[in-house]
Enzyme design. Structure first.
Site, PDB file in Angstrom:
ATOM      1  CB  SER A   1      47.254  24.094  22.883  1.00 39.90           C
ATOM      2  OG  SER A   1      48.056  23.796  21.726  1.00 39.90           O
TER       3      SER A   1
ATOM      4  CE1 TYR B   1      46.336  16.748  19.852  1.00 44.38           C
ATOM      5  CE2 TYR B   1      48.546  17.058  18.973  1.00 44.38           C
ATOM      6  CZ  TYR B   1      47.871  16.837  20.222  1.00 44.38           C
ATOM      7  OH  TYR B   1      48.015  17.035  21.865  1.00 44.38           O
TER       8      TYR B   1
ATOM      9  CE  LYS C   1      45.266  19.334  21.673  1.00 43.49           C
ATOM     10  NZ  LYS C   1      45.127  19.780  22.273  1.00 43.49           N
TER      11      LYS C   1
END
Length: 335
Positions: A177, A191, A195
């Site tokens: 991650s 993004y 994550k």
């Protein structure tokens, strides 16, 4: 003399209290620690033909693992396989598949047979303000970073669970991650969403697989100076580049070493620098406890870490306000 005795007594009491607390934590924490062997085991790495995935593959191979690489490009896979073999002499298998393609992933894992350590390190990152993104970019990011990870775990897990009945050594699923999976940052909306999702996946998955002696690790890496990152940094939003100056960069090899060491020690949170460790304290929340010492730090320092984060965020929001004001003064339209 009496004051000195009182100081010694106070220090002794404090040390005794900490030791007793550590003893209590060692009894109550779950799932607790584990030693996951690497040598002689099958390590399967997605995104393994370049960047962090390739660096992890080299680390695992150097420690005696049998390595399998999965990525899209066949030619790059072959080059990476030859590089690892040349540098380590390790056995390397390669599988060309797109992680979004469930059937392709399923076939690759079937051909690879039982995996002892699964490392999901594929990822895509195109920093941009949300208002400037189209939904195809958002879907692409979520498909590769999240759905691709589900595909890999879903089709590796049955064989891993079955093998656990014949082997007492723990197995591992490691999800690469980011610190952006713990803390939002300007320009990272899609993004960060992907994550943050991986953390929820990892926490719930650990509960599902602990009965099969499988440990889950979440690698919380900082910005890494990969070829893709360095090539694309000039395309980052200006504010993103400014805010990222406060985050120290690390190299691929540093992340790889931290990842392999974290897997071997059965850690859940695997930070790659001090900043990552501090963030893991501030955001430990409902994450699995794997070490009495880490649990002690979580309890004792979470508030301090959160306080430091508050000051960091204050600086970020001040920077954002100044940048926006400067753009207005220049008469530009802020998009």
């Amino acid at each position: 003399m009496e004051l000195f005795s009182l100081i010694l007594l106070s220090l002794g009491s404090a040390v005794a209290a900490v030791l007793i607390f550590l003893l209590v934590l060692s009894v109550v924490i779950k799932p607790g620690g584990a030693r996951v062997p690497i040598k002689g085991r099958h390590v399967f790495i997605s995104g393994g033909s370049m960047g962090i995935g390739l660096a992890i593959a080299k680390q695992a191979a150097a420690q005696g693992a049998r390595v399998s690489l999965l990525a899209r490009g066949r030619q790059k896979l072959e080059e990476s396989r030859d590089e690892i073999r040349r540098d380590t002499g390790a056995d390397v298998s390669i599988y060309s598949a797109e992680v979004r393609d469930e059937e392709g992933v399923k076939k690759a894992l079937h051909d690879a047979r039982t995996v002892d350590v699964l490392v999901c390190s594929q990822g895509i990152f195109v920093p941009r303000e949300l208002v400037l993104m189209d939904m195809e970019q958002v879907r692409n990011t979520l498909d590769i970073n999240v759905v691709g990870t589900f595909n890999l775990i879903r089709h590796a897990l049955p064989a891993m669970q079955q093998a656990s009945g014949n082997d007492s050594s723990p197995r591992s699923i490691s999800i690469v991650s980011s610190q952006a999976g713990l803390l939002g940052i300007y320009g990272y909306t899609h993004y960060c969403a992907s994550k943050f999702a991986l953390r929820g996946l990892a926490e719930a998955l650990q509960q599902e697989v602990i009965a099969h002696n499988i440990r889950v690790s979440l690698v919380c890496r900082p910005p890494v100076e990969t070829p893709g990152y360095l090539h694309g940094i000039e395309k980052f939003p200006e504010l993103t580049r400014i805010l990222q100056r406060s985050s120290p960069k690390v190299g691929e090899d540093d992340v790889a070493r931290g990842t392999v060491n974290g897997i071997k020690s059965g850690q859940f949170f695997v930070p790659c620098n001090f900043q990552g460790f501090a963030l893991s304290l501030a955001f430990s929340g409902g994450s699995p406890a794997t070490s009495p010492l880490k649990a002690l730090f979580d309890v004792a320092l979470a508030g301090v870490s959160r306080l430091g984060l508050i000051f960091t965020l204050r600086g970020w929001y001040n920077t954002i306000a100044k940048w926006n004001n400067a753009e207005r003064l220049k008469g530009t339209k802020i998009q």
